[in-house]
Structure formats: structure tokens, C-alpha cells
Design a protein around this motif. Structure first.
Motif, PDB file in Angstrom:
ATOM      1  N   ARG A 123      -6.789  12.403   0.522  1.00  0.00           N
ATOM      2  CA  ARG A 123      -7.938  11.503   0.658  1.00  0.00           C
ATOM      3  C   ARG A 123      -9.098  11.908  -0.255  1.00  0.00           C
ATOM      4  O   ARG A 123      -9.812  11.061  -0.768  1.00  0.00           O
ATOM      5  N   LEU A 124      -9.302  13.205  -0.449  1.00  0.00           N
ATOM      6  CA  LEU A 124     -10.384  13.648  -1.335  1.00  0.00           C
ATOM      7  C   LEU A 124     -10.103  13.241  -2.775  1.00  0.00           C
ATOM      8  O   LEU A 124     -11.001  12.806  -3.510  1.00  0.00           O
ATOM      9  N   VAL A 125      -8.837  13.364  -3.166  1.00  0.00           N
ATOM     10  CA  VAL A 125      -8.443  12.940  -4.517  1.00  0.00           C
ATOM     11  C   VAL A 125      -8.570  11.425  -4.636  1.00  0.00           C
ATOM     12  O   VAL A 125      -8.957  10.901  -5.689  1.00  0.00           O
ATOM     13  N   ALA A 126      -8.267  10.720  -3.543  1.00  0.00           N
ATOM     14  CA  ALA A 126      -8.380   9.256  -3.552  1.00  0.00           C
ATOM     15  C   ALA A 126      -9.803   8.815  -3.865  1.00  0.00           C
ATOM     16  O   ALA A 126     -10.016   7.780  -4.507  1.00  0.00           O
ATOM     17  N   ASP A 127     -10.786   9.587  -3.423  1.00  0.00           N
ATOM     18  CA  ASP A 127     -12.182   9.268  -3.742  1.00  0.00           C
ATOM     19  C   ASP A 127     -12.427   9.328  -5.245  1.00  0.00           C
ATOM     20  O   ASP A 127     -13.125   8.484  -5.809  1.00  0.00           O
ATOM     21  N   HIS A 128     -11.854  10.341  -5.885  1.00  0.00           N
ATOM     22  CA  HIS A 128     -12.000  10.458  -7.342  1.00  0.00           C
ATOM     23  C   HIS A 128     -11.301   9.294  -8.051  1.00  0.00           C
ATOM     24  O   HIS A 128     -11.821   8.743  -9.024  1.00  0.00           O
ATOM     25  N   ILE A 129     -10.112   8.936  -7.536  1.00  0.00           N
ATOM     26  CA  ILE A 129      -9.356   7.831  -8.145  1.00  0.00           C
ATOM     27  C   ILE A 129     -10.125   6.525  -7.997  1.00  0.00           C
ATOM     28  O   ILE A 129     -10.248   5.745  -8.954  1.00  0.00           O
ATOM     29  N   SER A 130     -10.655   6.291  -6.796  1.00  0.00           N
ATOM     30  CA  SER A 130     -11.378   5.037  -6.556  1.00  0.00           C
ATOM     31  C   SER A 130     -12.627   4.932  -7.426  1.00  0.00           C
ATOM     32  O   SER A 130     -12.964   3.844  -7.914  1.00  0.00           O
ATOM     33  N   THR A 131     -13.306   6.049  -7.640  1.00  0.00           N
ATOM     34  CA  THR A 131     -14.498   6.036  -8.491  1.00  0.00           C
ATOM     35  C   THR A 131     -14.131   5.668  -9.922  1.00  0.00           C
ATOM     36  O   THR A 131     -14.782   4.818 -10.549  1.00  0.00           O
ATOM     37  N   GLY A 132     -13.076   6.296 -10.432  1.00  0.00           N
ATOM     38  CA  GLY A 132     -12.627   5.976 -11.785  1.00  0.00           C
ATOM     39  C   GLY A 132     -12.156   4.545 -11.910  1.00  0.00           C
ATOM     40  O   GLY A 132     -12.453   3.844 -12.889  1.00  0.00           O
ATOM     41  N   MET A 133     -11.420   4.079 -10.899  1.00  0.00           N
ATOM     42  CA  MET A 133     -10.919   2.709 -10.903  1.00  0.00           C
ATOM     43  C   MET A 133     -12.070   1.707 -10.869  1.00  0.00           C
ATOM     44  O   MET A 133     -12.050   0.683 -11.561  1.00  0.00           O
TER      45      MET A 133
END
Length: 728
Positions: free
Chosen positions: A64-74
Motif C-alpha cells: 500500500r505504501l508503494v501504491a501511494d508512490h505509484i498513484s502520485t506518478g500516475m
């Protein structure tokens, strides 16, 4: 010609092709609106990128923490492309796509706002979506449904919205969509195929199913389409007399693409490139105003997503060009309908197509293994494969001399038939040195030169081998490819699992060498799969009789075809492989049966409405004109008027007979509908609609179509076939 018809035809004739200016090469814009690996490398951290790639390649979960980084980039990528909203894009059991848009916009107090999109919004949402078909999985008071991100299918931007491909499941975890069972089936065939590949190459770690669909469709001028209530409400014409010229001259097939259609195709293909849909081929199909689009093959899950997306954008782009796209399997009687051939194969992570003959005996033994196991899977589950393409609209097309019959058969060509016959003659037990030599020289070793130039096609076969893939030709043009692909990959996975068990048993218990064991099992499969192989004309009555002798099913209607989905063997198959549990299977059966009933019900109402409110009043109006003519002749000629009014009198009488028949049949159809609407049992209801209500359509049509050629063209209200099919 009626006023509405006149203006519709005039508007259509005066249309000019919309000029589409495309400045860049396709290779330069391909995937420009897709959050693909190139975009991820630019907008994601290395950790986030690796997490996504591992999820795609290995199926690992994203933290989930990595998902935050992915969502920001997306989000940053999407906003840079002009996106203002995001949506979880999913495929409910309606067969279409679904989306609920949310803005990136968030208020933070004091009159301030920011663009926000977090990992929680990316990974999972609760759209409710309680009104979608669920087959009893969800109660109205327990309506929660969740969408969850599918990282194996990249996000994309369409219009101003970031679309995130997702699965759609209930609160209790049951699949409410087409994607979830497909992903499970692809995982099952991957696991089973890798295990078998280990016999030939220990380096194989992943096997992916590939899909190349071929989308057929009709383009009809939007004004002409709007003048036909049946096209608007059912996607097909329920009435219409055949024009003098149809497709009999074969002059449309592969002909020069009409200017307006070509402008539409260019525009459509441009959007395909931006969205990463690898559109490759376009051409005229057999019927007038019928066309086809086909892409380069892709991994099956992505290919399914691209096809469902394509069907949506086809309609949107068509509006700009004043076209209506008809994807119904049989929009016009008397000319070919539309299908969506599903070309399927299996490929390894080492770059080998498992259904493509190789250059060495070992690679050809691998080819034969997967080739014969696929045939065996179809033989064992032919009824289930037929159920995969069952629908009210596809029932119009199957067996109609432009599509495969409802009987499932496999075509492999003369040369491969010869190869299998030679393999079948191998003696039981361990192979002698001479047999091994003969097999490798005469059967396995010669496959490359045999296949490359001598594999033919059989358009009457529902499942044909075409050189390096199997072509499932019976899939309907409106279908979501996920359904047939889920079933095909499931049955092949099951067959490969059974094959490995049998081979390992011969190796472990009979002390056979690996090649001997493989050959022995394959030989038995060839013997038990003969019934499904057929090289002749699938349209012939002789094949129907022969198929019956062979024990093959011939389920011509959807209610017949779907019943196998409730068979204990089917339920166990899906459950054991983890593709669908019993609840999910039962829900889909109920949804598909209900869908069939509703389609026939809607068509029935449209038939009755047009017959009584359009055709009969027009017939009466023309009849009155004839009566006035006869009355005038009587006033002039007295008792001699009959000598001058024979044709008019006969026409008046014939019109009366057709009017009477139409009214009687529509009343009967309505009463039958009322009877089965009260039926609580879904099978009896579907059978009633199929065998009592639907047959009346053709009877009513017969009389309406007869009136069309009898009544003055100036009065006829419905746009005719010649105008729908030949107005470019």
C-alpha cells in the motif's frame, strides 16, 4: 417515399467524408495515452516501477505504501496529458464496460483546493454499482461491490479521464465481472503449461495465452439508422425485404473501401494508436457496408480489454462521421452477419509459440504435445465451448452459411491429419528403436516443412488450426472475448494437468523414458479425439447426421447450449481450477438465461409495435387508395368495371389477408409472452420464449415483407434494405 425516409436518404447521400488530418507516424503516437513502461520509467521511482513490473510478471501484490508512490506518478502523468478525472474501468456482466468518474480535485479548507489521487483510490474503490446483473450473489440490502486495480492491464486516458482497468467483486469476494474469471483461467493455464514445458525446456517459467480478435461490423448512415425503430432498439432489422442485389456478386468483399468509411477508419485507428490498441488490418467484408478491423496479437487479458475498449470508441468515433456502428451478429436478413474470430495460442517467456512447429524433433514433440492436448480438451468439453458463444443474437448467425454451425468441430488440415495417423500406429508400451527412429524422421522431424505451406483454412469449422494458432470462429461480434477465452483456457489447463499426471505415472510406475511416455499418452488421445476432427463442409446436412453418430452435441439455441453450465462436471471443473466457484457459475447461468429472455422479449415488443403501428396502417392507407381507384372505375364503367379492376381487386384482397395474418400473429405472440412472463422457473421461461415466442417473429416478418413489395414505395415508412446497405 415517406417524408422521413426521403429526408433520411437525402441527408445520407449528401454526406461528405470528414477530413481527418494525421501529422505523425503511427509508431510515434502508439501508446501515447497509456501509462505503459516508458511512462512509468519517467514518472515512477525505481522501487515503484519494479513493484508494478513484478506484479505484472509474477503476480506479486503491491504494498500500500508503494501504491501511494505509484498513484502520485500516475496522477502527474495523467494531468500532464490533460486529464481531470479518474475512473475504475471494469467489465460487469452486461458485456459492456462501466465507469464512474471522480475528479482529482479536493478542497483543503480556506477556499483552497489541490489535485489528489492516493494509493487507496488507485488500488480499490467501492462504486456500489448494485444495479448490474449479479445472478443472486448480491441482495439489494447488501449491495456493496468493490473494484480492484489490475496492474497487468495498463491505465490509459480517454477523453479527459484516467481509466484504470479493474476487477469487480462482491463484498464476499465473488466475481461480478468478466475479467476476474479470465485472470484466474490465465493463471491456471500458465501453471499447467509451465509444468508440461519442463519436459522440454527447464528454463520455461511462464506461459501466456495470446489472443488476436477480428472485429466485424456494419456502418450505416446515422440518419438512416435513426429512421428504423428496430435498429435503434434491437441493433438489427426485424423486417425488411431482400434487395434485388445483395452480396451475390461478391463485389464488396476486399473491394475499394468507400471514402466515408475510410475516413472513419483512419480516425478510429488514430485513437487506437493513442490508446495502445495495435490495429493492423482493415478491409471490406462480404456483405454490403460490412467491414473488419483486426489487431496484432497480444496477451489475452490485455487483448480482451482492448477489444471491449474498441467497441466503445467505435461508437463514439462513428457519431463524428454521422455513422451508426451495428455489431449485432445478424443485423440484416439475407446477407452475412458479423463474427469476432478469436485466434488463440500459448507462448513461453523464452519466446516460443507452443503451437508453432519448430526446426528440431524435440521442439516438434513439444508442438505435438500442446496441439494434441488442445484437440483433446475441445473433444472433452465441446458442449461447454459451444456454451461460451451462446447468445440471443449469435443464434441468428450460427449455421447461417456464413458462420460455423452450432456443432463444435476441429479442423487441422490434410497434412496434420496424416501426421496424427502415423503417430496413432505406434505400438502400445515402450517404443522400439526402429519406431523411435521412424517417429523422429517421418512424423516429428518433418512437421516444419509440412506445415509451413500446406495448412489450409476451413471457414465452416468452428475451431480451426491455422498454422501456429487455433482460430475459434464461432464467437459473436457483440461478445466480450473474456467469456470464450475463460472457458478455452480453463479446459486446456485441465487437459494439460491430466496429461502430466498420465505421463508422470508412466515414467514413475512403468519406468518408461520421458519421450516414450509422452508418445504413448498422445497416441491414446489421438484415438479418443477422432470424433471432434472434421475436414469437410460444416454447413451440410450430411455433417449434422455424421456429428450425431459421433456423439457430438448440436445445441442450436442458447437455452439448450447454456444447460451444460449447470452440469456437475462443469461446476467441478471451474471450482477445482479456482476459476469460478459454484455460486459464481450458478449466477452466470442465471444472468445469461435472463439476458436471453430479455433480448427476445424486447425484440417481440419491437416486432409487435412496428407491425401494428407502422406496417398495418400503411397497408390500410394503400388499400384505401386502391378502393378509391376501384370505386372510380365502377362509376365510369358500371357493371363492366370488374374487367378493368381485376388486379386492384386481387391486390386489395391479398393486402387484407396479410393484415389479418399480422394482427392474428401479433396477438398470439403477445399472449404467449404473457404466459411465459408469469413462469417463475427460468429454464421453462427461456424455453418458452425460444420455442413459442421467437418462432412467431419470422411468421410476422413474412407477411410484413410481402406488404413491403406490394405497397407503393411513396407510402412505405421504413427505410429499405437497398437504402441501408447501398448508401455509402
Amino acid at each position: 417515399m415517406s417524408t422521413l425516409r426521403f429526408h433520411a436518404v437525402k441527408a445520407s447521400i449528401n454526406r461528405k467524408p470528414l477530413k481527418i488530418k494525421i501529422d505523425k507516424r503511427r509508431s510515434e503516437i502508439f501508446g501515447a495515452n497509456v501509462f505503459n513502461e516508458a511512462a512509468m520509467r519517467q514518472y515512477l521511482t525505481k522501487t515503484a516501477l519494479n513493484s508494478v513490473l513484478e506484479a505484472i510478471e509474477k503476480g506479486t501484490k503491491i504494498d500500500r505504501l508503494v501504491a501511494d508512490h505509484i498513484s502520485t506518478g500516475m496522477k502527474e502523468w495523467a494531468i500532464s496529458k490533460g486529464a481531470t478525472h479518474y475512473t475504475h474501468w471494469f467489465q460487469p456482466l452486461t458485456g459492456a464496460t462501466a465507469e464512474k468518474h471522480d475528479a482529482f480535485f479536493e478542497t483543503i479548507g480556506n477556499g483552497l483546493a489541490i489535485e489528489k489521487f492516493g494509493g487507496d483510490q488507485l488500488v480499490q474503490q467501492e462504486p456500489d454499482a448494485s444495479s448490474f446483473p449479479n445472478g443472486g450473489i448480491r441482495n439489494t440490502f447488501e449491495a456493496r461491490g468493490y473494484t480492484a486495480w489490475d496492474p497487468t492491464s495498463p491505465a490509459f486516458i480517454y477523453d479527459d479521464t484516467l481509466c484504470i482497468p479493474t476487477v469487480f467483486v462482491s463484498y464476499t469476494g465473488e466475481a461480478l465481472d468478466y475479467k476476474t474469471p479470465l485472470l484466474r483461467a490465465l493463471q491456471a493455464v500458465d501453471t499447467a503449461a509451465v509444468a508440461v514445458c519442463k519436459y522440454f525446456d527447464k528454463n520455461v517459467k511462464k506461459v501466456s495465452a495470446s489472443l488476436g480478435w477480428e472485429q466485424e461490423y456494419f456502418l450505416i448512415d446515422s440518419t438512416l439508422a435513426a429512421s428504423r425503430p428496430d435498429i435503434l432498439l434491437t441493433g438489427r432489422t426485424v423486417f425488411g425485404h431482400h434487395p434485388a442485389k445483395g452480396q451475390q456478386l461478391d463485389d464488396h468483399y476486399f473491394g475499394t473501401i468507400p471514402a466515408r468509411a475510410l475516413a472513419y477508419m483512419r480516425d478510429l485507428e488514430h485513437h487506437c494508436m493513442l490508446l495502445g490498441i495495435p490495429a493492423k488490418t482493415r478491409h471490406n467484408e462480404v456483405a454490403p457496408n460490412q467491414f473488419e478491423l483486426a489487431p496484432i496479437y497480444e496477451e489475452a487479458n490485455l487483448a480482451v480489454d482492448h477489444n471491449t475498449l474498441l467497441m466503445d470508441i467505435m461508437q463514439k468515433i462513428a457519431k463524428r462521421h454521422n455513422f451508426t456502428v451495428l455489431m449485432h451478429e445478424k443485423p440484416f436478413a439475407g446477407v452475412n452477419g458479423s463474427g469476432k474470430h478469436n485466434n488463440w495460442s500459448l507462448s513461453t517467456n523464452t519466446g516460443v509459440n507452443l503451437l508453432s512447429p519448430g526446426k528440431t524433433p524435440m521442439s516438434n514433440l513439444q508442438f505435438l504435445t500442446f496441439f494434441i492436448n488442445t484437440i483433446k480438451a475441445v473433444q472433452t468439453h465441446e458442449e461447454l465451448l459451444r456454451a461460451a458463444i451462446a447468445s440471443a443474437s449469435n443464434d441468428h448467425r450460427l449455421g447461417a452459411n456464413e458462420a460455423p454451425p452450432a456443432i463444435i468441430s476441429v479442423f487441422i488440415g490434410e497434412q496434420l491429419t496424416k501426421v496424427l495417423k502415423e503417430l496413432e500406429t505406434v505400438t502400445k508400451g515402450k517404443l522400439s528403436p526402429k519406431e523411435k527412429t521412424d517417429l523422429k524422421l517421418n512424423v516429428v522431424g518433418k512437421i516444419p516443412e509440412v506445415i509451413l505451406d500446406n495448412t489450409d483454412r476451413n471457414r465452416t469449422s468452428s475451431f480451426a488450426f491455422t498454422g501456429n494458432k487455433f482460430e475459434f470462429r464461432a464467437v459473436g461480434s457483440t461478445a466480450n472475448c473474456a467469456n470464450p477465452m475463460t472457458i478455452l483456457n480453463t479446459i486446456v489447463a485441465k487437459q494439460l494437468m491430466d496429461f502430466k499426471i498420465e505421463v508422470d505415472e508412466l515414467i514413475d510406475k512403468k519406468n518408461m523414458k520421458k519421450d516414450d511416455a509422452i508418445f504413448n499418452v498422445l497416441r491414446e488421445y489421438i484415438k479418443t479425439s477422432k470424433a471432434i476432427l472434421f475436414e469437410g463442409n460444416g454447413y451440410s446436412e450430411a455433417w449434422e447426421k455424421e456429428a450425431k453418430k459421433r456423439g457430438l452435441s448440436n445445441n442450436k439455441t442458447t437455452p439448450e447450449a447454456l444447460k451444460v453450465k449447470m452440469d456437475k462436471t462443469t461446476l467441478n471443473l471451474f471450482n477445482d481450477l479456482g476459476v469460478m466457484n459454484k455460486v459464481e457459475c450458478e449466477a452466470r447461468y442465471e444472468i445469461e438465461m435472463e439476458d436471453y429472455i430479455l433480448h427476445i422479449q424486447i425484440e417481440s415488443r419491437v416486432v409487435g409495435d412496428i407491425a401494428r403501428n407502422h406496417v398495418v396502417p400503411t397497408a390500410v392507407r394503400y388499400q384505401n387508395i386502391l378502393i378509391e381507384n376501384v370505386t372510380g372505375l365502377k362509376a365510369i364503367y358500371g357493371d363492366r368495371f370488374k374487367d378493368f379492376a381485376k388486379e386492384q381487386m386481387a391486390l386489395i384482397e391479398e393486402i387484407s389477408q396479410h393484415i389479418e395474418a399480422i394482427n392474428s400473429l401479433v396477438t398470439k405472440m403477445t399472449e404467449e409472452r404473457k404466459v411465459y412472463n408469469k413462469q417463475a422457473n427460468i429454464e421453462k421461461k427461456a424455453d418458452g420464449y425460444c420455442n413459442k415466442v421467437k418462432p412467431l417473429f419470422e411468421e410476422i416478418r413474412y407477411h410484413c415483407d410481402k406488404l413491403e413489395i406490394m405497397i407503393d414505395d411513396e407510402l412505405w415508412p421504413l427505410t429499405k434494405y437497398r437504402e441501408l446497405l447501398f448508401t455509402k
